[in-house]
Design a protein around this motif. Structure first.
Motif, PDB file in Angstrom:
ATOM      1  N   ASN A 174     -14.945  26.303 -35.631  1.00  0.00           N
ATOM      2  CA  ASN A 174     -13.804  26.389 -36.534  1.00  0.00           C
ATOM      3  C   ASN A 174     -12.854  27.526 -36.181  1.00  0.00           C
ATOM      4  OD1 ASN A 174     -14.822  24.260 -38.111  1.00  0.00           O
ATOM      5  ND2 ASN A 174     -16.150  25.666 -39.226  1.00  0.00           N
ATOM      6  N   ARG A 175     -13.147  28.255 -35.126  1.00  0.00           N
ATOM      7  CA  ARG A 175     -12.316  29.397 -34.720  1.00  0.00           C
ATOM      8  C   ARG A 175     -11.918  29.261 -33.263  1.00  0.00           C
ATOM      9  NH1 ARG A 175     -14.714  34.604 -37.738  1.00  0.00           N
ATOM     10  NH2 ARG A 175     -15.329  33.523 -39.633  1.00  0.00           N
ATOM     11  N   ASP A 176     -10.791  29.861 -32.925  1.00  0.00           N
ATOM     12  CA  ASP A 176     -10.374  29.921 -31.534  1.00  0.00           C
ATOM     13  C   ASP A 176     -11.399  30.743 -30.762  1.00  0.00           C
ATOM     14  OD1 ASP A 176      -8.183  28.633 -32.531  1.00  0.00           O
ATOM     15  OD2 ASP A 176      -6.774  30.282 -32.190  1.00  0.00           O
ATOM     16  N   GLY A 177     -11.565  30.433 -29.489  1.00  0.00           N
ATOM     17  CA  GLY A 177     -12.537  31.169 -28.697  1.00  0.00           C
ATOM     18  C   GLY A 177     -12.326  30.946 -27.217  1.00  0.00           C
ATOM     19  N   ALA A 178     -13.275  31.427 -26.454  1.00  0.00           N
ATOM     20  CA  ALA A 178     -13.238  31.291 -25.001  1.00  0.00           C
ATOM     21  C   ALA A 178     -14.618  30.872 -24.517  1.00  0.00           C
ATOM     22  CB  ALA A 178     -12.832  32.603 -24.354  1.00  0.00           C
ATOM     23  N   PHE A 199     -16.780  29.658 -11.165  1.00  0.00           N
ATOM     24  CA  PHE A 199     -16.688  29.786 -12.617  1.00  0.00           C
ATOM     25  C   PHE A 199     -15.223  29.824 -13.021  1.00  0.00           C
ATOM     26  CE2 PHE A 199     -16.814  34.083 -10.995  1.00  0.00           C
ATOM     27  CZ  PHE A 199     -15.850  34.749 -11.724  1.00  0.00           C
ATOM     28  N   ARG A 200     -14.985  29.511 -14.275  1.00  0.00           N
ATOM     29  CA  ARG A 200     -13.630  29.532 -14.815  1.00  0.00           C
ATOM     30  C   ARG A 200     -13.703  29.837 -16.292  1.00  0.00           C
ATOM     31  NH1 ARG A 200      -9.576  26.226 -12.523  1.00  0.00           N
ATOM     32  NH2 ARG A 200     -10.004  27.792 -10.971  1.00  0.00           N
ATOM     33  N   ARG A 201     -12.924  30.819 -16.739  1.00  0.00           N
ATOM     34  CA  ARG A 201     -12.824  31.149 -18.164  1.00  0.00           C
ATOM     35  C   ARG A 201     -11.748  30.258 -18.766  1.00  0.00           C
ATOM     36  NH1 ARG A 201     -13.144  35.795 -21.941  1.00  0.00           N
ATOM     37  NH2 ARG A 201     -11.405  35.497 -23.363  1.00  0.00           N
ATOM     38  N   VAL A 202     -12.051  29.714 -19.946  1.00  0.00           N
ATOM     39  CA  VAL A 202     -11.133  28.794 -20.620  1.00  0.00           C
ATOM     40  C   VAL A 202     -10.968  29.255 -22.065  1.00  0.00           C
ATOM     41  CG1 VAL A 202     -10.709  26.399 -21.245  1.00  0.00           C
ATOM     42  CG2 VAL A 202     -12.061  26.916 -19.222  1.00  0.00           C
ATOM     43  N   ASP A 203      -9.728  29.497 -22.474  1.00  0.00           N
ATOM     44  CA  ASP A 203      -9.429  29.800 -23.873  1.00  0.00           C
ATOM     45  C   ASP A 203      -9.167  28.484 -24.589  1.00  0.00           C
ATOM     46  OD1 ASP A 203      -9.551  32.661 -23.706  1.00  0.00           O
ATOM     47  OD2 ASP A 203      -7.629  32.611 -22.650  1.00  0.00           O
ATOM     48  N   LEU A 204      -9.833  28.300 -25.736  1.00  0.00           N
ATOM     49  CA  LEU A 204      -9.698  27.052 -26.484  1.00  0.00           C
ATOM     50  C   LEU A 204      -9.462  27.346 -27.961  1.00  0.00           C
ATOM     51  CD1 LEU A 204     -12.797  25.286 -24.940  1.00  0.00           C
ATOM     52  CD2 LEU A 204     -10.435  24.620 -24.543  1.00  0.00           C
ATOM     53  N   ALA A 222      -9.600  26.186 -31.929  1.00  0.00           N
ATOM     54  CA  ALA A 222     -10.623  25.460 -32.693  1.00  0.00           C
ATOM     55  C   ALA A 222     -10.399  23.951 -32.553  1.00  0.00           C
ATOM     56  CB  ALA A 222     -10.572  25.873 -34.158  1.00  0.00           C
ATOM     57  N   GLY A 223     -11.436  23.222 -32.177  1.00  0.00           N
ATOM     58  CA  GLY A 223     -11.364  21.772 -32.037  1.00  0.00           C
ATOM     59  C   GLY A 223     -10.703  21.278 -30.761  1.00  0.00           C
ATOM     60  N   GLU A 224     -10.176  22.169 -29.939  1.00  0.00           N
ATOM     61  CA  GLU A 224      -9.450  21.761 -28.724  1.00  0.00           C
ATOM     62  C   GLU A 224     -10.410  21.360 -27.607  1.00  0.00           C
ATOM     63  OE1 GLU A 224      -6.119  23.537 -25.588  1.00  0.00           O
ATOM     64  OE2 GLU A 224      -7.125  24.897 -26.960  1.00  0.00           O
ATOM     65  N   SER A 225     -10.005  20.344 -26.839  1.00  0.00           N
ATOM     66  CA  SER A 225     -10.706  19.915 -25.626  1.00  0.00           C
ATOM     67  C   SER A 225      -9.790  20.131 -24.444  1.00  0.00           C
ATOM     68  CB  SER A 225     -11.076  18.434 -25.692  1.00  0.00           C
ATOM     69  OG  SER A 225     -12.025  18.199 -26.675  1.00  0.00           O
ATOM     70  N   ARG A 226     -10.394  20.413 -23.312  1.00  0.00           N
ATOM     71  CA  ARG A 226      -9.595  20.603 -22.105  1.00  0.00           C
ATOM     72  C   ARG A 226     -10.433  20.221 -20.883  1.00  0.00           C
ATOM     73  NH1 ARG A 226      -7.115  26.266 -21.556  1.00  0.00           N
ATOM     74  NH2 ARG A 226      -6.154  25.558 -23.452  1.00  0.00           N
ATOM     75  N   THR A 227      -9.774  19.642 -19.895  1.00  0.00           N
ATOM     76  CA  THR A 227     -10.416  19.359 -18.622  1.00  0.00           C
ATOM     77  C   THR A 227     -10.288  20.584 -17.738  1.00  0.00           C
ATOM     78  OG1 THR A 227      -9.889  17.006 -18.812  1.00  0.00           O
ATOM     79  CG2 THR A 227     -10.428  17.829 -16.617  1.00  0.00           C
ATOM     80  N   TYR A 243     -23.956  22.675 -14.000  1.00  0.00           N
ATOM     81  CA  TYR A 243     -22.855  23.337 -14.697  1.00  0.00           C
ATOM     82  C   TYR A 243     -23.208  23.566 -16.156  1.00  0.00           C
ATOM     83  CZ  TYR A 243     -21.912  18.577 -16.224  1.00  0.00           C
ATOM     84  OH  TYR A 243     -22.034  17.325 -16.767  1.00  0.00           O
ATOM     85  N   GLY A 244     -22.592  24.574 -16.720  1.00  0.00           N
ATOM     86  CA  GLY A 244     -22.814  24.914 -18.117  1.00  0.00           C
ATOM     87  C   GLY A 244     -22.189  26.255 -18.429  1.00  0.00           C
ATOM     88  N   ASN A 245     -22.590  26.840 -19.550  1.00  0.00           N
ATOM     89  CA  ASN A 245     -22.037  28.131 -19.939  1.00  0.00           C
ATOM     90  C   ASN A 245     -23.007  29.272 -19.667  1.00  0.00           C
ATOM     91  OD1 ASN A 245     -23.884  27.589 -21.905  1.00  0.00           O
ATOM     92  ND2 ASN A 245     -22.513  27.922 -23.631  1.00  0.00           N
ATOM     93  N   SER A 246     -24.120  28.961 -18.972  1.00  0.00           N
ATOM     94  CA  SER A 246     -25.064  29.992 -18.559  1.00  0.00           C
ATOM     95  C   SER A 246     -25.893  29.435 -17.404  1.00  0.00           C
ATOM     96  CB  SER A 246     -25.979  30.401 -19.715  1.00  0.00           C
ATOM     97  OG  SER A 246     -26.949  29.405 -19.945  1.00  0.00           O
TER      98      SER A 246
END
Length: 104
Positions: free
Chosen positions: A17-21, A44-49, A51-56, A87-90
């Motif tokens: 529910n909050r903006d994040g990375a 690796f790539r940092r992505v700012d998103l 709340a609820g946003e999807s991105r390729t 791939y993943g976040n860790s």
């Protein structure tokens, strides 16, 4: 082909529910390499998103991302064969987040 890079693309979604990375991490492993690492961080790539946003997200894996130590030549090189891309976040990537490529 060995000596060519790979373009890795994944869909990332902020389910909160909050903006994040998020940091998308890509690991490579040479299948059957019993003396090498279990996996090596190769992109690796940092992505700012919002709340609820999807991105390729696209990450280019250069040919040297597939270089591992070759005991037969005592050099770092791309050895033709099967490689896993995880791939993943860790580094604790789920089994579902894995694909196999064969370099010839």
């Amino acid at each position: 082909e060995a000596g060519e890079g790979v373009k890795f693309t994944a869909q990332v979604k902020n389910t909160g529910n909050r903006d994040g990375a998020e940091v998308v991490q890509v690991y490579v492993r040479k299948v059957g390499d019993t003396e090498g690492p279990l996996k090596s961080l190769r992109g690796f790539r940092r992505v700012d998103l919002k709340a609820g946003e999807s991105r390729t997200v696209s990450i280019e894996l250069s040919p040297d991302a597939f270089e591992f130590f070759d005991t037969s030549t005592n050099t770092m090189r791309v050895v033709p064969g099967e490689y896993e891309i995880m791939y993943g976040n860790s580094s604790d990537t789920p089994e579902a987040n894995k694909l196999t490529v064969v370099l010839r």
